[in-house]
Write a protein that holds these residues in place. Structure first.
Motif, PDB file in Angstrom:
ATOM      1  N   TYR A  56       1.505 -12.146   1.010  1.00  0.00           N
ATOM      2  CA  TYR A  56       2.610 -12.262   1.423  1.00  0.00           C
ATOM      3  C   TYR A  56       2.900 -13.836   1.894  1.00  0.00           C
ATOM      4  CZ  TYR A  56       1.052 -11.888   6.396  1.00  0.00           C
ATOM      5  OH  TYR A  56       0.439 -11.916   7.407  1.00  0.00           O
ATOM      6  N   ASP A  57       3.828 -14.389   1.780  1.00  0.00           N
ATOM      7  CA  ASP A  57       3.898 -15.828   2.098  1.00  0.00           C
ATOM      8  C   ASP A  57       5.091 -15.526   3.566  1.00  0.00           C
ATOM      9  OD1 ASP A  57       2.674 -16.624  -0.002  1.00  0.00           O
ATOM     10  OD2 ASP A  57       4.744 -16.373  -1.140  1.00  0.00           O
ATOM     11  N   TYR A  58       4.810 -16.492   4.390  1.00  0.00           N
ATOM     12  CA  TYR A  58       5.262 -16.465   5.966  1.00  0.00           C
ATOM     13  C   TYR A  58       5.858 -17.857   6.348  1.00  0.00           C
ATOM     14  CZ  TYR A  58       0.850 -18.186   7.319  1.00  0.00           C
ATOM     15  OH  TYR A  58      -0.287 -18.626   7.615  1.00  0.00           O
ATOM     16  N   VAL A  59       6.924 -17.793   7.039  1.00  0.00           N
ATOM     17  CA  VAL A  59       7.243 -19.001   7.575  1.00  0.00           C
ATOM     18  C   VAL A  59       7.684 -18.548   9.105  1.00  0.00           C
ATOM     19  CG1 VAL A  59       9.236 -20.940   7.574  1.00  0.00           C
ATOM     20  CG2 VAL A  59       8.390 -20.069   5.597  1.00  0.00           C
ATOM     21  N   TYR A  60       7.212 -19.242  10.038  1.00  0.00           N
ATOM     22  CA  TYR A  60       7.399 -18.817  11.511  1.00  0.00           C
ATOM     23  C   TYR A  60       8.432 -19.457  12.044  1.00  0.00           C
ATOM     24  CZ  TYR A  60       2.888 -16.076  11.536  1.00  0.00           C
ATOM     25  OH  TYR A  60       1.998 -15.387  11.050  1.00  0.00           O
ATOM     26  N   TYR A  83      -7.934  -4.922   7.723  1.00  0.00           N
ATOM     27  CA  TYR A  83      -6.637  -5.697   8.080  1.00  0.00           C
ATOM     28  C   TYR A  83      -5.698  -4.807   7.572  1.00  0.00           C
ATOM     29  CZ  TYR A  83     -10.657  -8.859   8.100  1.00  0.00           C
ATOM     30  OH  TYR A  83     -11.980  -9.324   8.565  1.00  0.00           O
ATOM     31  N   ILE A  84      -5.437  -3.826   8.327  1.00  0.00           N
ATOM     32  CA  ILE A  84      -4.267  -3.006   8.113  1.00  0.00           C
ATOM     33  C   ILE A  84      -3.153  -2.538   8.969  1.00  0.00           C
ATOM     34  CG2 ILE A  84      -5.858  -1.609   6.395  1.00  0.00           C
ATOM     35  CD1 ILE A  84      -6.088   0.541   8.440  1.00  0.00           C
ATOM     36  N   LEU A  85      -3.309  -3.231  10.287  1.00  0.00           N
ATOM     37  CA  LEU A  85      -2.195  -3.311  11.140  1.00  0.00           C
ATOM     38  C   LEU A  85      -1.525  -4.234  11.413  1.00  0.00           C
ATOM     39  CD1 LEU A  85      -4.888  -1.659  13.916  1.00  0.00           C
ATOM     40  CD2 LEU A  85      -3.457  -0.390  12.473  1.00  0.00           C
ATOM     41  N   SER A  86      -0.220  -4.246  10.843  1.00  0.00           N
ATOM     42  CA  SER A  86       0.336  -5.656  10.493  1.00  0.00           C
ATOM     43  C   SER A  86       1.101  -6.138  11.813  1.00  0.00           C
ATOM     44  CB  SER A  86       1.836  -5.341   9.652  1.00  0.00           C
ATOM     45  OG  SER A  86       2.495  -4.308  10.386  1.00  0.00           O
ATOM     46  N   GLY A  87       1.003  -5.611  12.960  1.00  0.00           N
ATOM     47  CA  GLY A  87       1.273  -5.907  14.357  1.00  0.00           C
ATOM     48  C   GLY A  87       2.643  -5.955  14.597  1.00  0.00           C
ATOM     49  N   TYR A  88       3.582  -5.394  13.616  1.00  0.00           N
ATOM     50  CA  TYR A  88       5.193  -5.244  13.726  1.00  0.00           C
ATOM     51  C   TYR A  88       5.303  -3.837  14.337  1.00  0.00           C
ATOM     52  CZ  TYR A  88       5.125  -9.512  11.209  1.00  0.00           C
ATOM     53  OH  TYR A  88       4.883 -10.882  10.684  1.00  0.00           O
ATOM     54  N   ALA A  89       4.815  -2.879  14.187  1.00  0.00           N
ATOM     55  CA  ALA A  89       5.127  -1.525  14.576  1.00  0.00           C
ATOM     56  C   ALA A  89       4.102  -0.854  15.146  1.00  0.00           C
ATOM     57  CB  ALA A  89       5.711  -0.739  13.267  1.00  0.00           C
ATOM     58  N   ASP A  90       4.126   0.009  15.856  1.00  0.00           N
ATOM     59  CA  ASP A  90       3.008   0.861  16.458  1.00  0.00           C
ATOM     60  C   ASP A  90       2.577   2.144  15.606  1.00  0.00           C
ATOM     61  OD1 ASP A  90       1.560   2.478  18.136  1.00  0.00           O
ATOM     62  OD2 ASP A  90       2.918   3.010  19.781  1.00  0.00           O
ATOM     63  N   THR A 134       8.710  -5.192   5.796  1.00  0.00           N
ATOM     64  CA  THR A 134       9.817  -5.115   6.425  1.00  0.00           C
ATOM     65  C   THR A 134      10.132  -6.509   6.999  1.00  0.00           C
ATOM     66  OG1 THR A 134       9.085  -4.340   8.443  1.00  0.00           O
ATOM     67  CG2 THR A 134       9.959  -2.588   6.907  1.00  0.00           C
ATOM     68  N   GLN A 135       9.226  -7.308   7.005  1.00  0.00           N
ATOM     69  CA  GLN A 135       9.223  -8.604   7.381  1.00  0.00           C
ATOM     70  C   GLN A 135       8.899  -9.810   6.383  1.00  0.00           C
ATOM     71  OE1 GLN A 135       9.651  -9.199  10.874  1.00  0.00           O
ATOM     72  NE2 GLN A 135       9.955  -7.111  11.012  1.00  0.00           N
ATOM     73  N   TRP A 136       8.285  -9.355   5.494  1.00  0.00           N
ATOM     74  CA  TRP A 136       8.031 -10.338   4.384  1.00  0.00           C
ATOM     75  C   TRP A 136       7.728  -9.778   2.926  1.00  0.00           C
ATOM     76  CZ3 TRP A 136       8.340 -14.697   7.284  1.00  0.00           C
ATOM     77  CH2 TRP A 136       7.873 -14.865   8.443  1.00  0.00           C
ATOM     78  N   ALA A 137       7.940 -10.404   2.059  1.00  0.00           N
ATOM     79  CA  ALA A 137       7.936  -9.966   0.830  1.00  0.00           C
ATOM     80  C   ALA A 137       6.553  -9.722   0.451  1.00  0.00           C
ATOM     81  CB  ALA A 137       8.541 -10.834  -0.340  1.00  0.00           C
ATOM     82  N   VAL A 138       5.886  -8.694  -0.208  1.00  0.00           N
ATOM     83  CA  VAL A 138       4.705  -8.629  -0.391  1.00  0.00           C
ATOM     84  C   VAL A 138       4.414  -8.725  -2.214  1.00  0.00           C
ATOM     85  CG1 VAL A 138       2.531  -6.865  -0.508  1.00  0.00           C
ATOM     86  CG2 VAL A 138       4.077  -7.099   1.739  1.00  0.00           C
ATOM     87  N   TYR A 139       3.595  -9.366  -2.361  1.00  0.00           N
ATOM     88  CA  TYR A 139       3.319  -9.701  -3.969  1.00  0.00           C
ATOM     89  C   TYR A 139       1.878  -9.121  -4.337  1.00  0.00           C
ATOM     90  CZ  TYR A 139       6.973 -12.842  -3.059  1.00  0.00           C
ATOM     91  OH  TYR A 139       8.367 -13.505  -2.633  1.00  0.00           O
ATOM     92  N   PRO A 140       1.828  -8.587  -5.503  1.00  0.00           N
ATOM     93  CA  PRO A 140       0.477  -8.311  -5.998  1.00  0.00           C
ATOM     94  C   PRO A 140      -0.589  -9.268  -6.103  1.00  0.00           C
ATOM     95  CG  PRO A 140       2.190  -8.243  -7.811  1.00  0.00           C
ATOM     96  CD  PRO A 140       2.821  -8.514  -6.721  1.00  0.00           C
ATOM     97  N   ASP A 141      -0.235 -10.553  -6.163  1.00  0.00           N
ATOM     98  CA  ASP A 141      -0.915 -11.567  -5.959  1.00  0.00           C
ATOM     99  C   ASP A 141      -1.619 -12.026  -7.433  1.00  0.00           C
ATOM    100  OD1 ASP A 141      -2.031 -13.954  -4.651  1.00  0.00           O
ATOM    101  OD2 ASP A 141      -4.193 -12.826  -4.290  1.00  0.00           O
TER     102      ASP A 141
END
Length: 141
Positions: A56-60, A83-90, A134-141
Motif C-alpha cells: 500500500y502507498d501512504y501519505v501522512y 505484520y498483520i495488525l494494521s493498527g487502525y482497528a482493535d 479502509t485507510q489505503w488502497a492495497v495492491y498485489p504488488d
C-alpha cells in the motif's frame, strides 16, 4: 524527514525461506502457503528479512509518504513476527482465541505455529487486510 528503511528487494523468497533458521523453516513454509492462499498475492522480500504480500502507498498528514507491504511475516530466530495488525482497528476477541502469542504495535509474535490456532490466524490476516484497505488502497504488488 525520515527515509523509509524497508524497501522491496529482488531477493528470492524461496531462497530466503530455504535458508531460514532450521527451527523456524517448516513453520515459515506453512506461513508462506497460508499468506499466499489468503491474500492471493505473490510474495516478495521487503528488506533482508521480511516476506511481504501486497503493498500500500501512504501519505501522512505530515507529508511523509512511501510504500509498505500490506501484510507478511519474518521467521526470526526467537519467534515469528507477523505484520498483520494494521493498527487502525482493535482485533477484538480474535487475539483471545489465538493461543500463545504477544503483540506489538502492528506485529504479532509467535514462537511456533503449534502454539496457536491457524484458523484464528487466518481470521486475523483477513481482518487486518480489510482494515488496512479502509485507510489505503492495497495492491498485489
Amino acid at each position: 524527514m525520515a527515509e523509509t528503511r524497508t524497501e522491496p528487494t529482488d531477493t528470492s523468497v524461496a531462497a530466503f525461506l530455504a535458508a531460514a533458521d532450521p527451527n523456524k523453516r517448516a513453520d515459515a513454509l506453512v506461513l508462506d502457503a497460508l499468506f499466499r492462499r489468503i491474500t492471493g498475492f505473490t510474495p516478495r522480500m521487503w528488506g533482508p528479512t521480511m516476506v511481504g504480500y501486497g503493498r500500500y502507498d501512504y501519505v501522512y498528514a505530515s507529508g511523509h509518504s512511501g510504500s509498505s507491504m500490506a501484510t507478511g511475516f519474518s521467521p526470526r530466530k526467537a519467534e515469528h513476527s507477523m505484520y498483520i495488525l494494521s493498527g487502525y482497528a482493535d482485533p477484538g476477541d480474535m487475539l483471545a482465541r489465538l493461543g500463545k502469542h504477544r503483540i506489538g504495535k502492528s506485529c504479532l509474535y509467535v514462537k511456533r505455529l503449534s502454539d496457536i490456532d491457524l484458523d484464528v490466524l487466518e481470521e486475523l490476516i483477513v481482518a487486518g487486510l480489510a482494515d488496512l484497505g479502509t485507510q489505503w488502497a492495497v495492491y498485489p504488488d
